[in-house]
Structures are given as structure tokens and as C-alpha cells.
Design an enzyme around this catalytic site. Structure first.
Site, PDB file in Angstrom:
ATOM      1  N   ASP A  30       0.858  -1.190   0.000  1.00 28.27           N
ATOM      2  CA  ASP A  30       0.000   0.000   0.000  1.00 28.27           C
ATOM      3  C   ASP A  30       0.897   1.244   0.000  1.00 28.27           C
ATOM      4  O   ASP A  30       1.885   1.315   0.729  1.00 28.27           O
ATOM      5  CB  ASP A  30      -0.917  -0.009   1.234  1.00 28.27           C
ATOM      6  CG  ASP A  30      -2.058   0.984   1.104  1.00 28.27           C
ATOM      7  OD1 ASP A  30      -3.217   0.544   1.018  1.00 28.27           O
ATOM      8  OD2 ASP A  30      -1.791   2.212   1.082  1.00 28.27           O
ATOM      9  N   GLY A  93     -15.290   3.322   4.012  1.00 33.99           N
ATOM     10  CA  GLY A  93     -14.011   3.928   3.657  1.00 33.99           C
ATOM     11  C   GLY A  93     -13.423   3.436   2.348  1.00 33.99           C
ATOM     12  O   GLY A  93     -12.233   3.646   2.095  1.00 33.99           O
ATOM     13  N   HIS A 100     -10.110  -5.160  -3.110  1.00 37.09           N
ATOM     14  CA  HIS A 100      -8.763  -5.408  -2.585  1.00 37.09           C
ATOM     15  C   HIS A 100      -8.880  -5.822  -1.135  1.00 37.09           C
ATOM     16  O   HIS A 100      -9.662  -5.263  -0.373  1.00 37.09           O
ATOM     17  CB  HIS A 100      -7.882  -4.169  -2.731  1.00 37.09           C
ATOM     18  CG  HIS A 100      -8.526  -2.900  -2.280  1.00 37.09           C
ATOM     19  ND1 HIS A 100      -9.449  -2.221  -3.049  1.00 37.09           N
ATOM     20  CD2 HIS A 100      -8.412  -2.200  -1.128  1.00 37.09           C
ATOM     21  CE1 HIS A 100      -9.856  -1.156  -2.406  1.00 37.09           C
ATOM     22  NE2 HIS A 100      -9.254  -1.110  -1.223  1.00 37.09           N
TER      23      HIS A 100
HETATM   24  P1  AMP Z   1      -9.765   1.533   0.371  1.00 39.88           P
HETATM   25  O1  AMP Z   1      -9.813   2.895   1.034  1.00 39.88           O
HETATM   26  O2  AMP Z   1     -10.183   0.393   1.233  1.00 39.88           O
HETATM   27  O3  AMP Z   1     -10.473   1.556  -0.966  1.00 39.88           O
HETATM   28  O4  AMP Z   1      -8.229   1.253   0.102  1.00 39.88           O
HETATM   29  C1  AMP Z   1      -7.537   1.822  -0.964  1.00 39.88           C
HETATM   30  C2  AMP Z   1      -6.083   1.716  -0.622  1.00 39.88           C
HETATM   31  O5  AMP Z   1      -5.332   1.869  -1.803  1.00 39.88           O
HETATM   32  C3  AMP Z   1      -5.594   2.777   0.364  1.00 39.88           C
HETATM   33  O6  AMP Z   1      -5.038   2.154   1.512  1.00 39.88           O
HETATM   34  C4  AMP Z   1      -4.544   3.562  -0.444  1.00 39.88           C
HETATM   35  O7  AMP Z   1      -3.451   3.969   0.344  1.00 39.88           O
HETATM   36  C5  AMP Z   1      -4.147   2.542  -1.483  1.00 39.88           C
HETATM   37  N1  AMP Z   1      -3.642   3.077  -2.728  1.00 39.88           N
HETATM   38  C6  AMP Z   1      -4.180   4.064  -3.469  1.00 39.88           C
HETATM   39  N2  AMP Z   1      -3.449   4.262  -4.585  1.00 39.88           N
HETATM   40  C7  AMP Z   1      -2.436   3.352  -4.559  1.00 39.88           C
HETATM   41  C8  AMP Z   1      -1.337   3.054  -5.423  1.00 39.88           C
HETATM   42  N3  AMP Z   1      -1.137   3.709  -6.561  1.00 39.88           N
HETATM   43  N4  AMP Z   1      -0.489   2.064  -5.044  1.00 39.88           N
HETATM   44  C9  AMP Z   1      -0.678   1.392  -3.894  1.00 39.88           C
HETATM   45  N5  AMP Z   1      -1.698   1.626  -3.044  1.00 39.88           N
HETATM   46  C10 AMP Z   1      -2.557   2.593  -3.363  1.00 39.88           C
END
Ligand code: AMP
Ligand code: ZN
Length: 114
Positions: A30, A93, A100
């Protein structure tokens, strides 16, 4: 899906620190870690939310869970513990609409979650 962030990571149109890849799934660090271990495990196939998972996806979803548990075990978190989370829709959230599994570990987790 062309405008999906995680589909772009699958297609290597965006960079990521990939920790596991196979035919059906990808796992990567992440970008904004919430714990010392924070890995996202995704299907290569685009599924927007857990609500869109179909019976045909049962094996795929189980596969994601086993990948996450395997990474936790490899990194030494099996015994001390770790958390697997899949946020669904705004109040939970969810910010990226490609399912994922968050794999979180390396610190004491709170319950109930915030
Ligand atoms: P959610 O809020 O459950 O949808 O989780 C989305 C997650 O994706 C968050 O923890 C972000 O930090 C992560 N995230 C967003 N963009 C990226 C990226 N380009 N690479 C890795 N993680 C990401
Ligand atoms: Zn996608």
C-alpha cells in the site's frame, strides 16, 4: 476497466511495489501504509466491490485470502497475528473501486475498528 487505478497497476501502466503475482491475482505494498505490514491483494479481473462478486468468483476470492495469509506467514506474522479487511462503499471507507484485501500487521490492532 480503463479508468481504474488498480487495473492500471495490473496492466503496468502505473508503478507498484509488487510482492506477489500469479495468473489471477496481484499483491503490492500500500502506498500509504497504516501498519508496518500493509499489502493489498487484488484480483486481476475488475470487480468494483464485494457486492459485485458473483458465484463464479468464489474460487478467486478464496485465492485472494490464501495469498494474503501466505504473505503474512512468509513475513513472520502468522503467530502474532494480522488483519484482513475489505472495505465496501463510502461509509466503510472504500476509495478504490476494484476489490482489494488489505493485509495489515506489525502492530496491535484495535477492536472495534475505527
Ligand atoms: P480503500 O480505502 O479500502 O479503498 O483502500 C484503498 C487503498 O489503496 C488505500 O489504503 C490507499 O493507500 C491505497 N492506494 C491508493 N493508490 C495506490 C497506489 N497507486 N499504489 C498502492 N496503493 C494505493
Ligand atoms: Zn479495476
Amino acid at each position: 476497466m480503463t479508468d481504474c487505478l488498480f487495473c492500471k497497476i495490473v496492466q503496468r501502466k502505473l508503478p507498484a511495489r509488487i510482492v506477489h503475482e500469479d495468473e489471477k491475482a496481484l499483491a503490492f505494498e500500500d502506498v500509504n501504509p497504516q501498519a508496518p505490514l500493509h499489502v493489498l491483494v487484488i484480483p486481476k479481473k475488475h470487480i468494483s466491490t464485494s457486492l459485485e462478486a458473483a458465484p463464479d468468483d468464489n474460487e478467486l476470492i478464496g485465492h485472494l485470502l490464501r495469498i494474503a495469509a501466505g504473505i503474512a506467514r512468509e513475513r513472520g506474522f502468522a503467530e502474532r497475528g494480522f488483519r484482513l479487511v475489505m472495505n465496501t462503499n463510502p461509509e466503510a471507507g472504500q476509495t478504490v473501486y476494484h476489490i482489494h484485501l488489505h493485509l495489515l500487521g506489525g502492530r496491535k490492532m484495535h477492536w472495534p475498528p475505527g
